[in-house]
Write a protein that holds these residues in place. Structure first.
Motif, PDB file in Angstrom:
ATOM      1  N   GLU A 164       0.445 -31.213  32.789  1.00 44.37           N
ATOM      2  CA  GLU A 164      -0.762 -31.871  32.294  1.00 44.37           C
ATOM      3  C   GLU A 164      -1.192 -31.487  30.886  1.00 44.37           C
ATOM      4  O   GLU A 164      -2.374 -31.574  30.558  1.00 44.37           O
ATOM      5  N   HIS A 211      -2.165 -37.366  39.442  1.00 49.50           N
ATOM      6  CA  HIS A 211      -2.405 -35.923  39.489  1.00 49.50           C
ATOM      7  C   HIS A 211      -2.548 -35.355  38.071  1.00 49.50           C
ATOM      8  O   HIS A 211      -3.527 -34.664  37.763  1.00 49.50           O
ATOM      9  N   HIS A 223      -5.998 -33.893  36.070  1.00 51.54           N
ATOM     10  CA  HIS A 223      -6.092 -32.552  35.489  1.00 51.54           C
ATOM     11  C   HIS A 223      -6.882 -32.554  34.177  1.00 51.54           C
ATOM     12  O   HIS A 223      -7.357 -31.502  33.743  1.00 51.54           O
ATOM     13  N   GLU A 263      -5.369 -26.672  40.970  1.00 50.23           N
ATOM     14  CA  GLU A 263      -4.314 -27.384  41.706  1.00 50.23           C
ATOM     15  C   GLU A 263      -4.788 -27.924  43.053  1.00 50.23           C
ATOM     16  O   GLU A 263      -4.526 -29.079  43.390  1.00 50.23           O
ATOM     17  N   TYR A 318      -1.440 -25.328  46.456  1.00 50.91           N
ATOM     18  CA  TYR A 318      -1.626 -26.760  46.194  1.00 50.91           C
ATOM     19  C   TYR A 318      -2.199 -27.482  47.420  1.00 50.91           C
ATOM     20  O   TYR A 318      -3.272 -28.066  47.359  1.00 50.91           O
TER      21      TYR A 318
HETATM   22 ZN    ZN Z   1      -1.264 -29.830  39.163  1.00 49.91          ZN
END
Ligand code: ZN
Ligand code: PHE
Length: 884
Positions: free
Chosen positions: A287, A320, A324, A343, A404
């Motif tokens: 990210e 995702h 971020h 995360e 995660y």
């Molecule tokens: Zn991530």
């Protein structure tokens, strides 16, 4: 740490001698030892003179004493495999620097200085793919978690935030595209064939979010207008020839941007959003602020080369990384122990997004399957750790399913407890309060308490205690009422012998078997070791539906009869609970069958009962095919092993395969009819067409088990007729598991058809390593010598060897040869790419939970790895935890 150890000498070579590695146990880093860095670095200027084999880096750092920290007369700048070529402070060359364990220590007399450091690195030799590396002639960076220190000396920790300006120059022919974070300020060309670009990122960021890309790339360009009217240029950069496969990624990006505005009130904050796809990458994607770097696997998709699952993967990972930008970049982590802060939260955000884009129940089932398949085994094995770990040796080893996926479940529970509106208020407060900061998990929890009005005092245990809570549930009839008796036990994990009871929020409904209805769902929260909950007016024959939607990440043993499970499988109005009832029916049967406590008659009648429940799924018109396909998937051998204290993988494989054959034989005609119906649906990305493809391949799997000749013939036909990768891969998977000329021909056709397309050739490798074919071990050994195989490309390594390691029947071959194959791989890969090598230790680490003969063979391979000289910190840590 040990500043005094290395004597300071003015001789450059002497410094290098000091830096020579000594064999020693890598240090343990502890969360409780956190202290803020002594210096602030408001501004960083980087100058890169780019070359594949030689890149020269000049870093200009402005440093000021941090009034919040204890003062220090030196500054520690982390380095990894770096040598300083020159160090200057306030314009003067200094030679009073020292090296300590790869780090550069510079003494600084005053409160504010400017440090200039020069280093030269060799990207082409960087096989670890951390820092600046070469991939297919392009240059690219990966800095999370500790890669920036492989580029230049720097306080490489997430709580040091700086504004970065980057100047890069290189040959225009080799590197026509020059990218870094933020906005392009200026660019130009020289007469000698070089060109340059200057980038500036106005948002302060930690070094792990730095990125640079230089190469011969083409872009798919689009625009997005944010809610407040900012026009954002979105680019997806790929190698020439791949641009036709970027459409889905671009659509996914724009949907993510809109969704985050609508759902979390988060808007994008730069005029440019760049994504670059690279084929050599350790993870899914990264990210970096304004310049995401992606594994090609999560960018490129079209119907011919990508399955429906691949399309979902692209959508989910694009989302995702985009999410971020707020949960990770605008609010980042104070230290790496807080990794789940970004995360876990971002995984929850991408899960909710995908639920909204497609079928919410199916997405939930898939996410739970991932949790059970990857995280539950972690939580019950030697590598168990809380979502906020207390210590590590190598942070790369903590990018785990626990941090995660369990991290996402923990935040999802908060959402379940307060509801979506209050959840949004809580997250809104979190973003507002900590924007621009490096925050902690505790900051998040506090914001949820203040913003969402939750009391999370006891709930904080979910951050500190590892292990999957075991819940038992029993419903007792009491007059007109029923009483639900619950108990919990949190199993011991390494370093945590005894645990406190945790709050377990369980969405619960009591069905009346006669009416098929329930009196309304309730959220029951068990906070003690035991608890009882009364439900009024439940009717004559109440049936318990509990942990609906998988509201808590726990294992559940409920005292319900098989009849009740069949009832719930057919009638529960919560789709997850329906799926769960059918799973429990199958899991319960296989546990009994494997333990050898079933008579032949009982086994036959259990198989028949399951087949008839599956038959109802095939016949139920109220189900869509996506959901039907989900219900048809049998629990994996790995998951079944996880439900048993000590597993015999051979017995699990036999019983599961025999059950599948029995179902296939009993329902042969129904499966054939479903296959025919689904085959008539033309290709599109609609839910209907995707569902049709899903049930088609499920039908093939069962038919190939129940009637191999008919199944193989149908698979061959599906392969031939396929106009998309989902059908083609599904058919090839079935063919690859069977012997004969069709197998050979289909594999050869697939290879020739897709030669040159690395992502599809990855599938070709994994279809063989994951196959049910009895010769898999020999196939894998032969494939390792295939000209297209290389240890240098993580996707290729994973496709061959992760496919094999999850293939329980092959990996657990009683000879122990499967364990040796994985141990050999770890030893060969460790010097090349330790981060990826260390990930293969996990399957061997299961040895304590496997029957004694195999267990000893697994342990012997771990011991063999442990003895190897020069093991990386990554692999060393995982092996010693696994044996410890
Ligand atoms: Zn991530
Ligand atoms: N931060 C990345 C993500 O989850 C993962 C990653 C970690 C990528 C480390 C590369 C290296 O989005």
């Amino acid at each position: 740490m040990d500043i005094a150890r290395t004597p300071s000498t003015p001789d450059g070579n002497q410094h290098l001698a000091d830096a020579a590695p000594e064999p020693q146990e890598p240090a343990i880093i502890r969360r409780e030892d956190y202290t803020p860095f002594a210096w602030n670095l408001p501004e960083v200027h980087l100058h890169f003179e780019l070359g594949l084999e030689e890149t020269h880096v000049t870093a200009k750092l402005s440093v000021e004493r941090n009034p919040q920290a204890e003062a220090s007369p030196t500054i520690r700048l982390n380095g990894d495999e770096l040598e300083p070529q020159s160090v200057a402070v306030d314009g003067e060359q200094v030679d009073s620097w020292t090296m300590d364990d790869g780090d550069l220590l510079v003494s600084l007399p005053g409160d504010a200085h400017e440090i200039v450091i020069e280093t030269t690195i060799n990207p082409a030799a960087n096989t670890k793919l951390m820092g600046l590396f070469a991939s297919n002639g392009m240059l690219c960076t990966q800095c999370e978690a500790e890669g920036f220190r492989r580029i230049t000396f720097f306080p490489d920790r997430p709580d040091v935030l700086s504004v970065y300006s980057v100047r890069m120059s290189g040959t225009k022919a080799a590197f026509p595209v020059l990218l870094a974070n933020g906005n392009l300020e200026e660019s130009g060309e020289e007469a000698d064939g070089t060109h340059w670009a200057e980038w500036h990122d106005p948002w302060p960021k930690p070094s792990y979010l730095f990125a640079l890309v230089a190469g011969d790339l083409v872009s798919n360009t689009d625009t997005f207008i944010t809610a407040s009217g900012r026009e954002v240029t979105c680019n997806i950069y790929v190698r020439e020839g791949d641009e036709g496969r970027t459409g889905h990624a671009m659509e996914s990006l724009k949907k993510s941007m809109r969704w985050d505005e609508e759902t979390f009130g988060r808007e994008y904050d730069l005029d440019l959003y760049n994504i670059v796809a690279v084929s050599d990458f350790n993870m899914g994607a990264m990210e970096n602020k304004g310049l995401n770097v992606f594994n090609t696997k999560y960018v490129l998709a079209d119907e011919e080369t990508a399955t429906d699952g691949d399309f979902d993967g692209v959508e989910g990972v694009i989302a995702h990384e985009y999410f971020h930008n707020w949960s990770g970049n605008r609010v980042t982590c104070r230290d790496w122990f807080q990794l789940s802060l970004k995360e876990g939260f971002t995984v929850l955000r991408d899960q909710l997004f995908s639920q909204d884009m497609g079928s919410a129940p199916v997405k939930r089932i898939e996410d739970v399957r991932v949790l059970r398949g990857a995280q539950f085994p972690e939580d019950s094995g030697p590598l168990a750790h809380p979502i906020r770990p207390d210590s590590y040796r190598e942070i790369s080893n903590f990018y785990t399913a626990t941090v995660y996926n369990k991290g996402a479940e923990v935040i999802r529970m908060m959402r379940t407890m307060c509801g979506p509106e209050r959840f949004r208020q809580g997250t809104g407060l979190y973003f507002e309060r900590h924007d621009g900061e490096a925050a902690t998990c505790e900051d998040f929890v506090k914001a949820m308490e203040d913003g969402a009005g939750l009391d999370l005092t006891q709930f904080r245990l979910w951050y500190s205690q590892a292990g999957t809570p075991k819940i038992t549930a029993r419903l007792e009839k009491d007059g007109e009422d029923a009483v639900l008796h619950l108990s919990q036990e949190v199993p011991p994990t390494p370093g945590q012998e005894s645990k406190s009871p945790m709050p377990i929020p369980l969405r619960t409904a009591i069905f009346d078997r006669e009416t098929g209805k329930h009196g309304g769902e309730q959220l029951v929260t068990l906070t003690e070791a035991q608890g009882s909950f009364r439900f009024g007016n439940v009717g004559a024959s109440p049936v318990l539906s509990i942990n609906r939607g998988f509201s808590a990440p726990v294992t559940m043993s409920r005292d319900v009869s098989d009849e009740d499970l069949v009832f719930l499988a057919a009638h529960d109005d919560d789709p997850f609970a329906r799926y769960e009832a059918l799973q429990d029916l199958v899991v319960g049967h296989l546990q009994h069958a494997v333990s050898g406590e079933l008579s032949d008659d009982d086994r036959d009648s259990a198989r028949e009962a399951i087949a008839s429940a599956i038959g109802s799924v095939l016949a139920d018109d109220s189900l869509d095919d996506l959901m039907r396909g989900e219900l048809l998937v049998l629990p994996t051998e790995g998951y079944l092993a996880e439900t048993m204290a000590i597993a015999d993988p051979g017995r699990i494989h036999e019983e599961r395969a025999a059950l599948r054959s029995a179902i296939g034989a009993q329902l042969e005609d129904q499966f054939a009819a479903m296959h025919e119906r689904a085959s008539a649906v033309p290709y599109s990305l609609s839910a209907e067409a995707r569902g049709a493809r899903k049930v088609k391949t499920q039908a093939l799997i069962y038919m190939a088990a129940g009637n191999p000749d008919r199944g193989k013939a149908m698979a061959w036909e599906q392969y031939q007729a396929a106009d998309n990768m989902t059908d083609r891969q599904g058919a090839l998977m079935v063919l690859a598991g069977a012997d004969g000329i069709k197998r050979t021909n289909a594999l050869l056709d697939f290879y020739n058809r897709f030669k040159g397309n690395a992502l599809v050739i990855d599938k070709w490798f994994s279809l063989q390593s994951m196959s049910t074919h009895p010769g898999v071990i020999e196939h894998v050994k032969a494939l390792a010598d295939h000209p297209e195989f290389t240890l240098k490309n993580p996707n290729r390594v994973r496709s061959l060897y992760m496919g094999f390691a999850v293939n329980q029947n092959a990996f657990h071959d009683p000879s122990g040869e499967g364990y040796r194959v994985i141990a050999d791989l770890i030893l060969a890969l460790d010097p090349i790419n330790p981060q990826t090598a260390a990930r293969f230790v996990t399957p061997l680490g299961r040895w304590r939970r496997i029957e004694p003969d195999r267990s000893a063979l697994m342990k012997a391979q771990l011991e063999r790895i442990a003895k190897a000289p020069g093991l990386s910190r990554d692999t060393h840590e995982q092996v010693s935890r696994s044996l410890g």
